[in-house]
Scaffold this active site. Sequence first.
Site, PDB file in Angstrom:
ATOM      1  N   ASP A 184       0.839  -1.197   0.000  1.00 62.51           N
ATOM      2  CA  ASP A 184       0.000   0.000   0.000  1.00 62.51           C
ATOM      3  C   ASP A 184       0.873   1.245   0.000  1.00 62.51           C
ATOM      4  OD1 ASP A 184      -2.477   1.284  -0.058  1.00 62.51           O
ATOM      5  OD2 ASP A 184      -2.608   1.417   2.122  1.00 62.51           O
ATOM      6  N   GLU A 185       0.322   2.348  -0.484  1.00 64.79           N
ATOM      7  CA  GLU A 185       1.000   3.657  -0.525  1.00 64.79           C
ATOM      8  C   GLU A 185       2.387   3.535  -1.160  1.00 64.79           C
ATOM      9  OE1 GLU A 185      -0.688   6.199  -0.011  1.00 64.79           O
ATOM     10  OE2 GLU A 185      -2.252   5.717   1.442  1.00 64.79           O
TER      11      GLU A 185
ATOM     12  N   GLN B 177       3.779   4.930  -3.540  1.00 63.02           N
ATOM     13  CA  GLN B 177       4.452   6.166  -3.957  1.00 63.02           C
ATOM     14  C   GLN B 177       5.426   6.681  -2.903  1.00 63.02           C
ATOM     15  OE1 GLN B 177       1.212   6.147  -3.058  1.00 63.02           O
ATOM     16  NE2 GLN B 177       1.041   7.697  -1.466  1.00 63.02           N
TER      17      GLN B 177
END
Length: 199
Positions: free
Chosen positions: A88-89, A91
């Site tokens: 997840d996340e 970036q």
Amino acid sequence: MYETYHSGWIECITGSMFSGKSEELIRRLRRGIYAKQKVVVFKPAIDDRYHKEKVVSHDGNELEAINISTSRDILLQDLSHVDVIGIDEIQFFDKEIVNIVEKLAENGHRVVVAGLDMDFRGEPFEPMPQIMAVSEQVTKLQAVCAVCGSSSSRTQRLIDGQPAKVDDPIILVGANESYEPRCRAHHIVAPSTSDEEEM
């Protein structure tokens, strides 16, 4: 006789904040769990908005996760018996994450990642463009514009209720108190402080 190869793949879930990326990630990973697959989830240490050791959607759905500081920490885990890897996340990880997810897929894992495609300025959020390019499947989700209710593809950063300046730092982890979804027409990036002084 023909040889068969067990090959993995990469699924990328992207879009603006509040578009349901973490929700979709959790949904896909739970399907793997229901199918009796071994699932492991990773999240960046920088994202501690809701919980340090869980992926949590804005709606409150959650899934246990391993909190890691760098993308290389993924390779320190024993993944030999793992079928599905969630991240997840994505970036918030360094650019090496691109090579790592490719390596995981080449080793036969189904890799499901979620993250923002654009930063608050409406520019590509590295390394997501590279992740999208190497993925077998890309799902781009949209939220609802907080101003007009149309489809939203951008994330508006607000500082004390005002649009953030173009020269503000890219990474500033927050939730609805500092971000909201916006359509192209209502997405605003304020000029830099130096530009304002020249006016």
